[in-house]
Design a protein around this motif. Sequence first.
Motif, PDB file in Angstrom:
ATOM      1  N   TYR A 154      -0.683   0.178 -13.203  1.00 63.14           N
ATOM      2  CA  TYR A 154      -1.327   1.400 -12.720  1.00 63.14           C
ATOM      3  C   TYR A 154      -0.623   2.653 -13.200  1.00 63.14           C
ATOM      4  CZ  TYR A 154      -3.833  -1.601  -9.467  1.00 63.14           C
ATOM      5  OH  TYR A 154      -4.617  -2.563  -8.896  1.00 63.14           O
ATOM      6  N   GLU A 161       0.844  -1.186   0.000  1.00 62.89           N
ATOM      7  CA  GLU A 161       0.000   0.000   0.000  1.00 62.89           C
ATOM      8  C   GLU A 161       0.881   1.237   0.000  1.00 62.89           C
ATOM      9  OE1 GLU A 161      -4.123   1.448   1.939  1.00 62.89           O
ATOM     10  OE2 GLU A 161      -2.719   0.502   3.324  1.00 62.89           O
ATOM     11  N   LYS A 221      -2.422   5.804 -12.606  1.00 62.21           N
ATOM     12  CA  LYS A 221      -2.763   6.290 -11.270  1.00 62.21           C
ATOM     13  C   LYS A 221      -1.689   5.988 -10.240  1.00 62.21           C
ATOM     14  CE  LYS A 221      -5.103   2.646  -8.877  1.00 62.21           C
ATOM     15  NZ  LYS A 221      -6.144   2.375  -7.932  1.00 62.21           N
ATOM     16  N   THR A 255      -3.215   3.768  -2.504  1.00 60.37           N
ATOM     17  CA  THR A 255      -3.494   2.761  -3.520  1.00 60.37           C
ATOM     18  C   THR A 255      -2.740   1.498  -3.157  1.00 60.37           C
ATOM     19  OG1 THR A 255      -3.590   2.319  -5.909  1.00 60.37           O
ATOM     20  CG2 THR A 255      -1.623   3.441  -5.100  1.00 60.37           C
TER      21      THR A 255
END
Length: 65
Positions: A60, A11, A63, A21
């Motif tokens: 990802y 995380e 993001k 995220t």
Amino acid sequence: MKPTNKANFVEFYCADDGFTTTVPIENLLVDNSILALTYNGLPITEKHGGPVRPIIPDLYFYKSA
């Protein structure tokens, strides 16, 4: 900190806005994923995602925390 053998995710916490995220550990272990600490030899600033900027293009990239 080294993850335990039972860990499946990492995380990431953003310093400036509290965004978090999670990323599956196996996606961090591929050849094109990096944890960037510097850019052009200088520490990455908080403005640009520092002090550590995860870059995970296959998963990802849109993001990255």
